[in-house]
Scaffold this motif. Structure first.
Motif, PDB file in Angstrom:
ATOM      1  N   LEU A  43      77.550  16.501  16.364  1.00  0.00           N
ATOM      2  CA  LEU A  43      76.181  16.068  16.661  1.00  0.00           C
ATOM      3  C   LEU A  43      75.668  15.141  15.563  1.00  0.00           C
ATOM      4  CD1 LEU A  43      73.505  16.426  18.339  1.00  0.00           C
ATOM      5  CD2 LEU A  43      72.969  18.301  16.796  1.00  0.00           C
ATOM      6  N   LYS A  44      75.920  15.532  14.326  1.00  0.00           N
ATOM      7  CA  LYS A  44      75.457  14.719  13.200  1.00  0.00           C
ATOM      8  C   LYS A  44      76.153  13.363  13.188  1.00  0.00           C
ATOM      9  CE  LYS A  44      74.215  18.545  10.151  1.00  0.00           C
ATOM     10  NZ  LYS A  44      74.554  19.327   8.967  1.00  0.00           N
ATOM     11  N   GLN A  45      77.446  13.388  13.471  1.00  0.00           N
ATOM     12  CA  GLN A  45      78.200  12.119  13.461  1.00  0.00           C
ATOM     13  C   GLN A  45      77.725  11.192  14.577  1.00  0.00           C
ATOM     14  OE1 GLN A  45      82.219  13.559  13.608  1.00  0.00           O
ATOM     15  NE2 GLN A  45      82.422  13.615  11.373  1.00  0.00           N
ATOM     16  N   ALA A  46      77.483  11.779  15.731  1.00  0.00           N
ATOM     17  CA  ALA A  46      77.057  10.971  16.886  1.00  0.00           C
ATOM     18  C   ALA A  46      75.693  10.333  16.637  1.00  0.00           C
ATOM     19  CB  ALA A  46      76.994  11.841  18.124  1.00  0.00           C
ATOM     20  N   ALA A  47      74.859  11.061  15.887  1.00  0.00           N
ATOM     21  CA  ALA A  47      73.497  10.572  15.666  1.00  0.00           C
ATOM     22  C   ALA A  47      73.392   9.658  14.455  1.00  0.00           C
ATOM     23  CB  ALA A  47      72.565  11.748  15.478  1.00  0.00           C
ATOM     24  N   ALA A  48      74.457   9.642  13.647  1.00  0.00           N
ATOM     25  CA  ALA A  48      74.379   8.861  12.402  1.00  0.00           C
ATOM     26  C   ALA A  48      74.066   7.398  12.707  1.00  0.00           C
ATOM     27  CB  ALA A  48      75.687   8.978  11.648  1.00  0.00           C
ATOM     28  N   PRO A  49      72.978   6.894  12.235  1.00  0.00           N
ATOM     29  CA  PRO A  49      72.585   5.527  12.565  1.00  0.00           C
ATOM     30  C   PRO A  49      73.317   4.482  11.747  1.00  0.00           C
ATOM     31  CG  PRO A  49      70.944   6.498  11.161  1.00  0.00           C
ATOM     32  CD  PRO A  49      71.993   7.530  11.366  1.00  0.00           C
ATOM     33  N   ALA A  50      73.827   4.891  10.585  1.00  0.00           N
ATOM     34  CA  ALA A  50      74.453   3.886   9.718  1.00  0.00           C
ATOM     35  C   ALA A  50      75.863   3.594  10.194  1.00  0.00           C
ATOM     36  CB  ALA A  50      74.456   4.388   8.294  1.00  0.00           C
ATOM     37  N   THR A  51      75.993   3.366  11.508  1.00  0.00           N
ATOM     38  CA  THR A  51      77.284   2.977  12.056  1.00  0.00           C
ATOM     39  C   THR A  51      77.525   1.568  11.545  1.00  0.00           C
ATOM     40  OG1 THR A  51      76.644   4.229  13.988  1.00  0.00           O
ATOM     41  CG2 THR A  51      78.613   2.881  14.182  1.00  0.00           C
ATOM     42  N   ILE A  52      78.262   1.516  10.506  1.00  0.00           N
ATOM     43  CA  ILE A  52      78.404   0.231   9.836  1.00  0.00           C
ATOM     44  C   ILE A  52      79.297  -0.681  10.661  1.00  0.00           C
ATOM     45  CG2 ILE A  52      79.192  -0.873   7.723  1.00  0.00           C
ATOM     46  CD1 ILE A  52      78.656   1.997   6.478  1.00  0.00           C
ATOM     47  N   ASP A  53      78.753  -1.824  10.932  1.00  0.00           N
ATOM     48  CA  ASP A  53      79.517  -2.801  11.703  1.00  0.00           C
ATOM     49  C   ASP A  53      80.012  -3.868  10.738  1.00  0.00           C
ATOM     50  OD1 ASP A  53      80.464  -4.757  13.367  1.00  0.00           O
ATOM     51  OD2 ASP A  53      78.946  -4.345  14.917  1.00  0.00           O
ATOM     52  N   SER A  54      81.301  -3.828  10.496  1.00  0.00           N
ATOM     53  CA  SER A  54      81.858  -4.739   9.487  1.00  0.00           C
ATOM     54  C   SER A  54      81.859  -6.191   9.949  1.00  0.00           C
ATOM     55  CB  SER A  54      83.276  -4.299   9.119  1.00  0.00           C
ATOM     56  OG  SER A  54      84.051  -4.259  10.298  1.00  0.00           O
ATOM     57  N   THR A  55      81.590  -6.394  11.246  1.00  0.00           N
ATOM     58  CA  THR A  55      81.578  -7.780  11.731  1.00  0.00           C
ATOM     59  C   THR A  55      80.243  -8.464  11.417  1.00  0.00           C
ATOM     60  OG1 THR A  55      80.722  -7.131  13.882  1.00  0.00           O
ATOM     61  CG2 THR A  55      83.140  -7.189  13.626  1.00  0.00           C
ATOM     62  N   TRP A  56      79.239  -7.681  11.052  1.00  0.00           N
ATOM     63  CA  TRP A  56      77.930  -8.286  10.751  1.00  0.00           C
ATOM     64  C   TRP A  56      78.015  -9.081   9.450  1.00  0.00           C
ATOM     65  CZ3 TRP A  56      74.013  -3.596  11.233  1.00  0.00           C
ATOM     66  CH2 TRP A  56      73.990  -3.152  12.552  1.00  0.00           C
TER      67      TRP A  56
END
Lengths: 291, 241
Positions: free
Chosen positions: B121-134
Motif C-alpha cells: 500500500l505504501k509503495q503504491a501510494a508513494a508519490p516520488a515515483t521518480i521518472d528518470s526520463t524527466w
C-alpha cells in the motif's frame, strides 16, 4: 549575589533545559532517547528520532518500566524540533504599568464642583509586578502586587467642623490602593511560542489609603478582600524576554473606614449605599521574563 | 458575577486545542511506537482487507487556535495509535473558512494485519515515483484557505520568480535547474527554505501566512512527499471558466 549573576544563572539553566533529552525504558528492555511531551495514566507521549526525521508517537504506560526527563545532557533531536515541542518556561515575571479607571458611579453629592472633583479621582495610573510558576504547560500560580494612585485638589473650600467652627482652605486627596494576592493563571501559546495568551484570577488583600487635606490634614484608611482578573498577551522577543499588554479588573468595596485627623482616630461603619467601591479597570503594558 | 467571569476566561483558554472525538468499535492494543500510521487521502480508496477499528473526528471547539493541518493530522494519528490502527483513511476534510479558522477532518481508523500488504500500500501510494526520463523536477506549491486570505506573495527559487501564492491555491511547477538552492518569499519579512533539486523528483511546498506586525508574514515548509500529496489533493480551488 548580584541580581545580574542570578539572572545569568537562570537564563543558562533555561537554555540547558532546551537541549536536554529524556529517557524511556520499555518493558522489552529498549532504551529510547526521546523528548517526552506528555504523561497520562494510560499513555506516555514522546518525540524520537526515527531515521532522519522526528516522529511523534506514544506508548501504553504498562509497557514503560522507567522514564526520566532530562536524563541526557544533549538531545539527539534537532534543536529546532526540541524547541518546537518543549514546554514553555516554567517561571514568568512581569512588570507593568499603565492607565487605570475606577468604575464606581459618582454619588449624587448635590454640589456640581464637588462632583467634578470626585470624578477627577476616578482616573489614575498603576504599577504592578506578577510572578508565577507554571506547574504544567498551561496552568500556574503565583503572586500579584498592583499599586494604584490618583490625586486631585481644589482650593477655597469652606467646611464647618464638629465644634461649629467655619474654616476655608485646601481640599486634597492622594488616593493609594495596594492589592496583594495569590493568583491562578492559565496560558496558551501560539505562533511558535512567540505569542502567549494568558488569563489570571486572584483573591487577595486590598488596602486603601487616602492621604488627604480638608483644610487640615486627614488620613482615611481601610482594607477589604479584593478579587482580580487579568487577560493579557505576551510577545516573546527571545525565548526568555518579551513585552506584553494586559487588561485587568480589580474589585472590592470597603465597609469600614478609619479617619485620622491628627488629633485622634475614629472608625466609621459605612451603610451599604455608602461603601467605598474600589473596582477599577487597569490597561497596562510592560516587560516579561520567562525562565 | 466574578465567578462567572473567571469560568468564562478559564474555559476560553482551555479550549484552544482542537476538539477530538474518537469512537471505537474494536478494542486493540496500542500500535508499537516504531510503527507509522499511514494516511490515505479523501479521494483515495482504502484496501478492502483493512479492518475498521473506529472513527475519529477532529473539530473546532469554537475557541480552537492550534488547529493547522499538521496539528489536526497528528492528533488523528495519535488517536489511531492509541486504538492500534496503522492506517488512517480520511473521509472528510473541511478547510478553514469564514465560520472556523480550523482544519476539520473525519477519518476511519483501520488496521492492516499483513505487513506485506501494508508495504504494498505504501509503495503504491508513494508519490516520488521518480521518472528518470524527466529533465525537470516537479514542485507542488499549495496554500490552504485561512487567515490573511487577502495577502498573496511571490515565490522565488533563487533569483527566479516561480509563482504568486494566493489563498486557497495549488500549482504544479516544473523546475529545470538542479542542485542546492533556496525557495523564498517576502512580505514585511523574508521566509526561506533550502532545497536540493534532483531532476525527476517531486517536491511539495506548504505555504501559509503567519502573524506579522503590519502585514502577515509568509510561511514556507517543504513537506514529506506522501504527506504533501494527501494535503495537496484536499485543496479545492475554484475552476477557471
Amino acid at each position: 549575589m548580584k541580581p545580574f549573576y542570578i539572572v545569568a544563572i537562570l537564563l543558562l539553566s533555561g537554555l540547558n533545559i532546551l537541549r536536554a533529552q529524556d529517557l524511556i525504558v520499555t518493558s522489552k528492555g529498549d532504551s529510547v532517547n526521546c523528548l517526552i511531551t506528555k504523561v497520562s495514566k494510560e499513555h506516555i507521549y514522546f518525540v524520537y528520532k526515527n531515521g532522519e526525521k522526528a516522529t511523534r508517537t506514544l506508548m501504553p504506560a504498562d509497557q514503560v518500566t522507567y522514564h526520566k526527563k532530562k536524563y541526557f545532557d544533549h538531545s539527539a533531536l534537532p534543536a529546532k524540533t526540541v524547541q518546537a515541542y518543549n514546554d514553555l518556561p516554567r517561571f514568568r515575571i512581569s512588570l507593568q504599568g499603565g492607565w487605570s479607571r475606577r468604575l464606581a458611579k459618582v454619588a449624587d453629592v448635590g454640589d456640581a464642583d464637588l462632583k467634578e472633583y470626585i470624578k477627577g479621582l476616578k482616573s489614575g495610573f498603576h504599577l504592578g509586578v506578577d510572578g508565577a510558576f507554571f506547574f504544567t504547560e498551561n496552568y500556574g500560580a503565583g503572586l500579584k502586587y498592583a499599586y494604584f494612585r490618583t490625586s486631585n485638589e481644589i482650593g477655597n473650600v469652606t467646611v464647618t467642623t464638629s465644634t461649629g467652627e467655619t474654616k476655608t482652605g485646601l481640599m486634597q486627596d492622594k488616593v493609594n490602593i495596594h492589592y496583594f494576592a495569590p493568583e491562578f493563571w492559565t496560558r496558551y501559546s501560539f505562533a511558535d511560542d512567540k505569542l502567549i495568551l494568558l488569563a489570571g484570577a486572584s483573591i487577595g488583600y486590598l488596602r486603601y489609603i487616602d492621604n488627604g487635606v480638608l483644610v487640615d490634614p486627614l488620613t482615611i484608611t481601610g482594607s477589604t478582600v479584593g478579587v482580580g482578573f487579568d487577560i493579557g498577551l505576551d510577545y516573546m522577543i527571545t525565548p526568555h524576554f518579551g513585552i506584553g499588554a494586559n487588561l485587568g479588573l480589580i474589585g472590592g468595596s470597603i465597609g469600614t473606614m478609619k479617619y485620622n485627623d491628627g488629633t485622634g482616630e475614629r472608625e466609621v461603619n459605612l451603610n451599604d449605599n455608602q461603601r467605598e467601591n474600589l473596582t477599577r479597570l487597569d490597561v497596562s503594558a510592560g516587560v516579561r521574563w520567562c525562565f | 458575577m466574578y465567578l462567572r467571569m473567571m469560568a468564562i476566561i478559564v474555559i476560553g483558554i482551555m479550549a484552544c486545542t482542537p476538539k477530538v472525538k474518537t469512537s471505537l468499535s474494536q478494542s486493540q492494543q496500542a500500535l508499537d511506537y516504531k510503527e507509522e500510521v499511514f494516511v490515505i487521502g479523501v479521494s483515495e480508496e482504502a484496501p478492502a482487507s483493512a479492518v475498521e477499528l473506529g472513527t475519529v473526528k477532529i473539530g473546532d471547539t469554537g475557541f480552537s487556535t492550534d488547529c493547522g493541518w499538521e496539528t489536526v493530522i497528528e492528533s488523528a494519528r495519535m488517536e489511531a495509535r492509541k486504538a492500534g490502527g496503522n492506517v488512517l483513511k480520511l473521509t472528510e476534510h473541511k478547510a478553514p473558512s469564514f465560520g472556523s479558522s480550523c482544519h476539520r477532518i473525519k477519518a476511519r481508523i483501520l488496521r492492516i494485519q499483513d505487513p506485506s500488504e501494508l508495504t504494498k500500500l505504501k509503495q503504491a501510494a508513494a508519490p516520488a515515483t521518480i521518472d528518470s526520463t524527466w529533465d525537470y523536477a516537479k514542485l507542488y506549491v499549495y496554500r490552504h484557505k485561512g487567515v490573511g486570505s487577502l495577502i498573496g506573495y511571490d515565490l522565488y527559487l533563487g533569483d527566479s520568480l516561480l509563482c504568486r501564492v494566493k489563498n486557497n491555491s495549488r500549482q504544479e511547477i516544473r523546475i529545470y535547474s538542479k542542485g542546492p538552492n533556496k525557495l523564498w518569499a517576502k512580505t514585511e519579512s523574508k521566509a526561506e527554505v533550502p532545497i536540493d533539486i534532483t531532476m525527476g523528483h517531486e517536491y511539495y511546498l506548504r505555504c501559509g501566512i503567519r502573524m506579522g506586525v503590519m502585514v502577515g508574514r509568509p510561511e514556507l515548509q517543504l513537506v514529506d512527499s506522501r504527506e504533501g500529496q494527501v494535503e495537496y489533493n484536499t485543496i479545492k480551488t475554484k475552476k477557471k471558466k
